[in-house]
Design a protein around this motif. Structure first.
Motif, PDB file in Angstrom:
ATOM      1  N   GLY A 133      -0.392  -2.985   9.342  1.00  0.00           N
ATOM      2  CA  GLY A 133      -0.346  -2.450   7.988  1.00  0.00           C
ATOM      3  C   GLY A 133      -0.314  -0.937   7.950  1.00  0.00           C
ATOM      4  N   ARG A 134      -1.083  -0.280   8.791  1.00  0.00           N
ATOM      5  CA  ARG A 134      -1.099   1.183   8.809  1.00  0.00           C
ATOM      6  C   ARG A 134       0.245   1.736   9.275  1.00  0.00           C
ATOM      7  NH1 ARG A 134      -6.317   3.510   8.626  1.00  0.00           N
ATOM      8  NH2 ARG A 134      -5.599   5.305   9.829  1.00  0.00           N
ATOM      9  N   LEU A 135       0.841   1.070  10.281  1.00  0.00           N
ATOM     10  CA  LEU A 135       2.164   1.498  10.744  1.00  0.00           C
ATOM     11  C   LEU A 135       3.199   1.353   9.623  1.00  0.00           C
ATOM     12  CD1 LEU A 135       4.244   2.268  12.974  1.00  0.00           C
ATOM     13  CD2 LEU A 135       4.399  -0.180  13.463  1.00  0.00           C
ATOM     14  N   VAL A 136       3.224   0.174   8.989  1.00  0.00           N
ATOM     15  CA  VAL A 136       4.209  -0.077   7.927  1.00  0.00           C
ATOM     16  C   VAL A 136       3.980   0.856   6.748  1.00  0.00           C
ATOM     17  CG1 VAL A 136       5.014  -1.801   6.270  1.00  0.00           C
ATOM     18  CG2 VAL A 136       4.546  -2.462   8.632  1.00  0.00           C
ATOM     19  N   ARG A 137       2.738   1.091   6.412  1.00  0.00           N
ATOM     20  CA  ARG A 137       2.444   1.992   5.292  1.00  0.00           C
ATOM     21  C   ARG A 137       2.958   3.397   5.576  1.00  0.00           C
ATOM     22  NH1 ARG A 137      -1.776   5.601   4.279  1.00  0.00           N
ATOM     23  NH2 ARG A 137      -2.090   6.066   2.047  1.00  0.00           N
ATOM     24  N   GLY A 138       2.758   3.876   6.815  1.00  0.00           N
ATOM     25  CA  GLY A 138       3.227   5.216   7.148  1.00  0.00           C
ATOM     26  C   GLY A 138       4.739   5.355   7.020  1.00  0.00           C
TER      27      GLY A 138
ATOM     28  N   GLY B 296      -2.970   0.799  -3.836  1.00  0.00           N
ATOM     29  CA  GLY B 296      -2.805   1.247  -2.454  1.00  0.00           C
ATOM     30  C   GLY B 296      -4.117   1.689  -1.834  1.00  0.00           C
ATOM     31  N   GLY B 297      -4.960   2.341  -2.622  1.00  0.00           N
ATOM     32  CA  GLY B 297      -6.252   2.797  -2.102  1.00  0.00           C
ATOM     33  C   GLY B 297      -7.153   1.641  -1.705  1.00  0.00           C
ATOM     34  N   ILE B 298      -7.169   0.581  -2.524  1.00  0.00           N
ATOM     35  CA  ILE B 298      -7.988  -0.593  -2.203  1.00  0.00           C
ATOM     36  C   ILE B 298      -7.507  -1.250  -0.908  1.00  0.00           C
ATOM     37  CG2 ILE B 298      -8.614  -2.924  -2.940  1.00  0.00           C
ATOM     38  CD1 ILE B 298      -8.662  -1.926  -5.791  1.00  0.00           C
ATOM     39  N   ILE B 299      -6.190  -1.397  -0.765  1.00  0.00           N
ATOM     40  CA  ILE B 299      -5.644  -2.025   0.447  1.00  0.00           C
ATOM     41  C   ILE B 299      -5.968  -1.195   1.678  1.00  0.00           C
ATOM     42  CG2 ILE B 299      -3.525  -2.713   1.615  1.00  0.00           C
ATOM     43  CD1 ILE B 299      -2.358  -3.421  -1.091  1.00  0.00           C
ATOM     44  N   VAL B 300      -5.824   0.113   1.576  1.00  0.00           N
ATOM     45  CA  VAL B 300      -6.151   0.982   2.707  1.00  0.00           C
ATOM     46  C   VAL B 300      -7.629   0.875   3.053  1.00  0.00           C
ATOM     47  CG1 VAL B 300      -6.287   3.378   3.476  1.00  0.00           C
ATOM     48  CG2 VAL B 300      -4.249   2.572   2.279  1.00  0.00           C
ATOM     49  N   TRP B 301      -8.483   0.815   2.044  1.00  0.00           N
ATOM     50  CA  TRP B 301      -9.925   0.675   2.290  1.00  0.00           C
ATOM     51  C   TRP B 301     -10.237  -0.629   3.003  1.00  0.00           C
ATOM     52  CZ3 TRP B 301     -13.563  -2.850   0.339  1.00  0.00           C
ATOM     53  CH2 TRP B 301     -14.903  -2.544   0.608  1.00  0.00           C
ATOM     54  N   LEU B 302      -9.614  -1.728   2.564  1.00  0.00           N
ATOM     55  CA  LEU B 302      -9.835  -3.023   3.213  1.00  0.00           C
ATOM     56  C   LEU B 302      -9.373  -2.990   4.670  1.00  0.00           C
ATOM     57  CD1 LEU B 302      -8.765  -5.495   0.374  1.00  0.00           C
ATOM     58  CD2 LEU B 302     -11.083  -5.061   1.209  1.00  0.00           C
TER      59      LEU B 302
ATOM     60  N   ALA C 236       0.822  -1.212   0.000  1.00  0.00           N
ATOM     61  CA  ALA C 236       0.000   0.000   0.000  1.00  0.00           C
ATOM     62  C   ALA C 236       0.855   1.260   0.000  1.00  0.00           C
ATOM     63  CB  ALA C 236      -0.926  -0.007   1.217  1.00  0.00           C
ATOM     64  N   GLY C 237       1.964   1.234   0.722  1.00  0.00           N
ATOM     65  CA  GLY C 237       2.817   2.419   0.789  1.00  0.00           C
ATOM     66  C   GLY C 237       3.653   2.628  -0.450  1.00  0.00           C
ATOM     67  N   TYR C 238       4.051   1.549  -1.096  1.00  0.00           N
ATOM     68  CA  TYR C 238       4.925   1.680  -2.261  1.00  0.00           C
ATOM     69  C   TYR C 238       4.131   1.820  -3.565  1.00  0.00           C
ATOM     70  CZ  TYR C 238       8.753   0.796  -5.503  1.00  0.00           C
ATOM     71  OH  TYR C 238       9.676   0.906  -6.514  1.00  0.00           O
TER      72      TYR C 238
END
Length: 290
Positions: A164-169, A118-124, A110-112
């Motif tokens: 996931g949110r931590l790693v994405r940030g 990335g938007g779909i993964i964040v939504w899920l 999602a971050g890369y």
């Protein structure tokens, strides 16, 4: 008239005491966690009786070869305590490992990738976070059964958005660095960029988050057994023992108090270990910055 020269010495932070504090916390957490893990792994081989054997009257007080008395069915409490830690330990560790691995993959992608993927993964991940974890697990366990592997998978899935949110940030910050842009300009495959350029930069926050999730997983796994949706009788489990024997708390407390105490100690030990690792890594970062 003479003027005295007064020199004010600069205040020097007591770095040694902070380092000792970090090391002590890390050592206490590591030793406590290792002792309880060894108890859980070796306990089934040390039981004086088979955990499901009836050895006396129900809720018999300690004595006559029964150091902790009997439980609500007349089973040896000590034997069930020694045999009941393995499920809590392996399920908590497996849940943490699977949840961190899944969350790391989702966060990296999602971050890369950003954009549509990335938007779909964040939504899920946001959808999963919208459900209280216990409610989410209980819903599927009540429909699909009480399999330990299913419970591990569901709880891990519940942790994955947090990781996931931590790693994405962290990934979003890392992809803006020059060394990542240079690797992309050189045509380095994306998989190699993720594994060799971005992943090493998220190890620190990820280790700290893993310690916290392990602590939370212990409570969730034990809580599910207490509610009757985890390990089922006649198997021994610390969370299940609390539910089974709470009716006799007033006159035979050991069948309830001992498993509660062990769950609390395991949670405290892993939390102390995680805090120690966090403080240790913070100290190393501060030293490098200096």
């Amino acid at each position: 008239m003479t003027t005295a020269n007064i020199t004010i010495a600069p205040t020097v932070p007591d770095v040694g005491s902070h380092r000792i504090g970090r090391n002590t916390q890390l050592l206490v957490g590591a030793v406590g966690s290792c002792v309880l893990v060894l108890l859980a792994l070796l306990g089934p081989f040390l039981t004086p009786h088979a955990p499901a054997d009836i050895v006396g009257a129900p809720f018999r007080p300690p004595g006559n070869g029964l150091p902790l008395g009997t439980d609500y069915l007349g089973q040896d409490v000590l034997s069930r305590v020694l045999a009941g830690g393995r499920s809590v330990v392996w399920m908590s560790v497996a849940t943490t490992a699977l949840g961190v691995a899944l969350g790391t993959v989702l966060g990296l992608v999602a971050g890369y990738a950003r954009g549509y993927v990335g938007g779909i993964i964040v939504w899920l991940m946001d959808v999963l976070l919208a459900f209280p974890q216990i409610v989410f697990v209980l819903l599927f366990v009540s429909l699909l059964g009480h399999s330990p592997l299913l419970i591990v998978a569901l709880v891990a899935l519940g942790w994955s958005p947090t990781v996931g949110r931590l790693v994405r940030g962290v990934t979003l910050q890392t992809v803006e660095q020059e060394f990542v842009e240079a690797a992309e300009m050189m045509g380095v495959p994306r998989s190699r960029i993720l594994l060799r350029e971005i992943l090493p930069n998220i190890v620190g926050p990820l280790v700290v988050q893993t310690g916290a999730i392990l602590t939370w997983s212990i409570g969730v796994i034990a809580g599910l057994s207490f509610l009757g949706f985890g390990i089922q009788a006649p198997q021994a489990d610390w969370g299940l023992m609390v539910n089974e024997n709470r009716a006799g708390l007033g006159f035979q407390p050991w069948a309830t108090v001992v498993p509660v105490l062990l769950i609390a100690l395991f949670t405290l030990a892993t939390n102390t270990l995680g805090e120690g690792i966090s403080r240790r890594m913070t100290g190393l970062t501060d030293r490098n910055d200096a």
